[in-house]
Structure formats: C-alpha cells, structure tokens
Design a protein around this motif. Structure first.
Motif, short mmCIF file in Angstrom:
data_model
loop_
_atom_site.label_atom_id
_atom_site.label_comp_id
_atom_site.label_asym_id
_atom_site.label_seq_id
_atom_site.Cartn_x
_atom_site.Cartn_y
_atom_site.Cartn_z
N ALA A 327 119.81 61.63 9.46
CA ALA A 327 119.86 61.56 10.92
C ALA A 327 118.86 62.51 11.56
CB ALA A 327 121.27 61.87 11.41
N THR A 328 118.70 63.70 10.98
CA THR A 328 117.75 64.68 11.51
C THR A 328 116.33 64.13 11.49
OG1 THR A 328 119.10 66.58 10.86
CG2 THR A 328 116.75 66.97 11.15
N VAL A 329 115.94 63.54 10.36
CA VAL A 329 114.58 62.99 10.23
C VAL A 329 114.35 61.89 11.27
CG1 VAL A 329 113.04 61.69 8.72
CG2 VAL A 329 114.39 63.57 7.79
N LEU A 330 115.32 60.99 11.42
CA LEU A 330 115.16 59.88 12.37
C LEU A 330 115.05 60.36 13.81
CD1 LEU A 330 117.70 57.31 10.85
CD2 LEU A 330 115.20 57.19 10.79
N LEU A 331 115.89 61.32 14.20
CA LEU A 331 115.85 61.83 15.57
C LEU A 331 114.57 62.61 15.84
CD1 LEU A 331 119.56 62.91 16.21
CD2 LEU A 331 118.30 61.04 17.31
N MET A 332 114.08 63.32 14.85
CA MET A 332 112.81 64.04 15.00
C MET A 332 111.68 63.07 15.32
SD MET A 332 112.76 67.41 14.51
CE MET A 332 113.77 68.74 13.84
N ILE A 333 111.67 61.94 14.61
CA ILE A 333 110.60 60.97 14.77
C ILE A 333 110.70 60.21 16.09
CG2 ILE A 333 109.59 58.83 13.83
CD1 ILE A 333 110.47 59.85 11.04
N PHE A 334 111.92 59.75 16.41
CA PHE A 334 112.09 58.82 17.53
C PHE A 334 112.57 59.49 18.82
CE2 PHE A 334 112.54 56.10 13.74
CZ PHE A 334 111.50 55.20 14.00
N ALA A 335 112.57 60.80 18.90
CA ALA A 335 113.04 61.51 20.09
C ALA A 335 112.38 61.04 21.39
CB ALA A 335 112.87 63.02 19.93
N PRO A 336 111.04 60.90 21.46
CA PRO A 336 110.41 60.47 22.73
C PRO A 336 110.81 59.06 23.13
CG PRO A 336 108.77 61.36 21.19
CD PRO A 336 110.03 61.16 20.42
N VAL A 337 110.96 58.18 22.12
CA VAL A 337 111.33 56.79 22.41
C VAL A 337 112.74 56.74 22.99
CG1 VAL A 337 111.72 54.50 21.41
CG2 VAL A 337 109.85 55.94 20.55
N VAL A 338 113.65 57.46 22.37
CA VAL A 338 115.06 57.43 22.78
C VAL A 338 115.24 57.98 24.19
CG1 VAL A 338 117.38 58.26 22.26
CG2 VAL A 338 115.88 57.57 20.39
#
Length: 440
Positions: A327-338
């Motif tokens: 979950a940490t990896v995914l949120l790091m990557i997609f933070a601006p999109v979300v």
C-alpha cells in the motif's frame, strides 16, 4: 465456535475472522472517500476545512465506544477460551447498556461545552460556521455512534463476524446514498454530511441488536443479565481504556495538526483532511486485520495454547507488514492522481500530494505497532497496551510535532506522524521484550 478457534488452521481461522472485519473497514473506507469527495465537490476550502476540523469528533466517539467494544470483546474472548460462557454472556450485557449510558453523557457534555470544544478543534473565523454545523449534528448523534462499537466487536467473539460486517455495510451503503442528497439536494452542507453519518449509524445499530438477539447463542441484550463482578468490570476498563486511547489519540493528533496548519491557510487544513482520508486506505485495512485477529489471539491465550498463540502472532505480523508495504508503494506513486479526484485547487493538490507521501511512508511501522497493541489487549496486559496507544499519536506525536514545527515549520508538521510511528515501533519492541507472554 470452539472448532474454529481451537482446531482450524491458523491461516483459515485468521482470515475467517479478519476478512469480514477488513471488508467492513473497506466499506467504511469507501464511505469516507465518498463523503470527502462530496464535501470537496463544493470546491469551498472553508467548508472542507470546517468538516475536517469536525471530523476528529467521530474518531473521539469511536474511541469512547472502544472502551466497551474492544475492552468487552477482549474479556469475553478469554472467558470463552476458558469455557466460562455464562460470565462472558453477562459481560456482553454489561457492555451493551454501559455504552448507552456513556453515549448520553457525552452528548450532554458536548452540548454544554460547545464553544471550548470548537476552539480546541482549531475552528477559525473562516471555518467556524461550517465546523459548528457539523459539530451540533454530531453531538446529538453521539449516543448512537458510541453504542454501535459494542455489538460490532462482541459479535465477533462468537464467530459472528459476517453478521457484524453486514450491519456495518448496510449502514455505510445508506450513508453513501444520503450524503449527496443531504449536502446538495437539501442544501445542508456540513450539517448534511454529519446527518447522513448519524442516520446510517442508527440503522446499523438496529441491525446489530437484531443479530445479537436472533443469531447469538452466548451473548445477550437483556438488562437482567448485566451484573458482573468488580474484577470483570476492572478488566473491561483496564483493557478498554488503553484500546480507546488509540482512537482518542488519533483525535488529538488530527486536532493538533489542524491547529498548527491553520496558520498556513484553510487550503492547508483542507489538504490535510483529504490526505488523512486517503491514508486511511492503508490504516483501516491494517486495523481490520489486527482487530479481526484479536478474538483468535485472546481465545488461544485464554486456552493457554502457547504454540498456537505464537503462530497466530507471527502470521498476523507477516500479513500486516506485507499489505502495508504494498500500500505504501502504491500511494507514493499515485498520490498526485488521487488528490486531484477530490479538489482542483492547485495549492490543495501540491500540499496534499506531499502529505499523502509522508503519511503513507510509515504505514508498516504503524501496522506492527497495532499488532503488538492488540496482542497486549488480548492478553489482558493493560499497561503496555496503554503506553503504545497513548504514545503513537499522543505523547510521542505531541513532542515530535512541537519540536519539528519549531525547527522546520510546515515540513515539520507534516513529517511529525511518520517520525512518531518509527519511534513508537522502537517502544513496541522494548515493551514486548519486557512483557513476553507466559503460559504457566
């Protein structure tokens, strides 16, 4: 029930108990996202900030409800593990009615001390109107929110996790439907958001009572089955209060963060409100896994099954650490999109992206701390459970945010929680070394 707790494989028993709780958390998570989305669609930073300032109130109520929900379920699980079913039944009755009385007291206190509470939450001149609207509806609904935590948790002690989850899902579904109607169609804004949550909570509570009365064989809703010894009362509060402090300190952390951020403008508070909801993707699912496993931990400890207890804890740690890392990896990557899904304001997008990345960076440490906390609660070890609950978003967090804000300003504020998580992880290892389970 004994078959599930005593003879079913660890993996199967863990997921049978935990997955309904995770599903319930996921549905609640969807509600939180939808709620935040609809509030954000007003594109009014002051309104979003006002609701964000009022949001810690629900966390506070969950914390108070956890005294009877988590405290009671811990005691009941151990009593069932020791085959003291009648005592466990009376504990469930005591928690059922004590939570109702506690909820009424909270409503009265919130109405009397409305202005001091709003100041404490960080409401400013620009956000006061919206924060107050949200606050008043929440205050009147406090009894229903606090009570709901009791049947939600104690139903799982009898293996009725699916029924508990169904009630939560129905309430959340209604919440999702009511939110846009109350906020936009009725034009109630911040008050509409709170009213949707309170209304759906009442419906969920009714379903919980139904399942307790109809599906349960060992639990009770009878006021005639509430008398328990002072020793059992002490055990409920000794475990329940430290358990509740986890959420109470989350309320404290949110309120303290908002108070520091408001000096940087309502957009910063709004960005943090959205970032916190997004970081809940990880936090709530990790909490679902940890709390879902708690009845299994408590039962095996109460049954003095040393090897099975150790294997449950080890498996719990592996599952939670793996999920948190992914979950940490995914949120790091997609933070601006979300963050763009919620608001188009460039300031909110820029600040919110950084906040999400900081908040998600320590998810694994926070998850492991929660495993140790629930383990101590299940074992009836109130002191180490208290210190872990009190420290992560309380004592350690307060010291860290004051120090970092003084040294680094804005960046220090948003970095405070992950640094506090790492420090609390070190404390968890120390407390485990000092409080290793004994099965004599």
């Amino acid at each position: 029930m004994d078959q599930l707790f005593e003879r079913t494989s660890i993996r199967k028993a863990y997921f049978v108990l935990a997955m309904p709780v995770v599903l319930s958390m996921a549905v609640t998570l969807i509600y939180n996202m939808v709620d935040t989305y609809f509030v954000s669609q007003t594109q009014n930073p002051d309104l979003v900030a006002g609701v964000s300032q009022g949001a810690p109130l629900f966390t506070m109520m969950i914390a108070i409800g956890d005294i009877f929900g988590l405290g009671g379920s811990s005691v009941i699980s151990r009593l069932f593990g020791e085959h003291h079913d009648r005592a466990g039944r009376f504990v469930s009755g005591y928690c059922f009615y004590a939570s109702i009385v506690c909820g009424i007291i909270v409503t009265i206190m919130m109405l009397i001390f409305q202005v001091p509470f709003l100041h404490l939450l960080g409401a400013s001149s620009s956000t006061w109107k919206y924060a107050r609207e949200y606050y008043l509806v929440t205050a009147w609904g406090a009894s229903f929110v606090i009570f709901g935590l009791t049947p939600t948790n104690i139903l799982r002690t009898e293996g009725l996790a699916v029924q508990s989850t169904i009630a939560s899902m129905v309430g959340t579904g209604i919440n999702i439907v009511l939110n846009p109607i109350f906020i936009f169609k009725c034009g109630w804004g911040a008050a509409g958001s709170a009213l949707a949550t309170v209304t759906s909570t009442i419906i969920s509570d009714i379903l919980m009572i139904y399942y307790t009365r109809v599906k349960s064989q060992k639990l009770t809703t009878s006021i005639k089955e509430t008398r328990i010894s002072r020793h059992l009362q002490w055990e409920i509060y000794a475990i329940g209060i430290p358990a509740s402090i986890t959420n109470l300190m989350a309320t404290f952390a949110m309120a303290l963060t908002n108070r520091y951020l408001i000096s940087y403008g309502a957009s910063s508070v709004a960005a943090m409100g959205i970032a916190l909801k997004i970081s809940m993707v990880t936090n709530m699912i990790v909490a679902g896994l940890a709390f879902g496993a708690q009845p299994l931990i408590g039962y095996t400890y109460g049954a003095k099954n040393k090897e099975r207890f150790k294997r449950v804890i080890k498996f719990d740690l592996k599952v939670i650490a793996f999920f948190a890392l992914v979950a940490t990896v995914l949120l790091m990557i997609f933070a601006p999109v979300v963050i763009r899904w919620f608001m188009k304001d460039p300031v909110v997008i820029r600040e919110g992206t950084g906040m999400i990345r900081w908040l998600s960076s320590s998810a694994t440490f926070g998850g492991i701390v929660l495993v140790f906390t629930t383990m101590f609660q299940s074992m009836g070890k109130a002191v180490p459970a208290f210190w872990l609950s009190f420290s992560r978003q309380g004592l350690i967090f307060a010291v860290v945010i004051v120090l970092l804000q003084h040294l680094f300003g804005y960046e220090g504020i948003i970095a405070a929680q992950p640094i506090a998580d790492v420090l609390t992880f070190g404390l968890a290892l120390l407390l485990y070394h000092l409080n290793k389970p004994r099965f004599e």
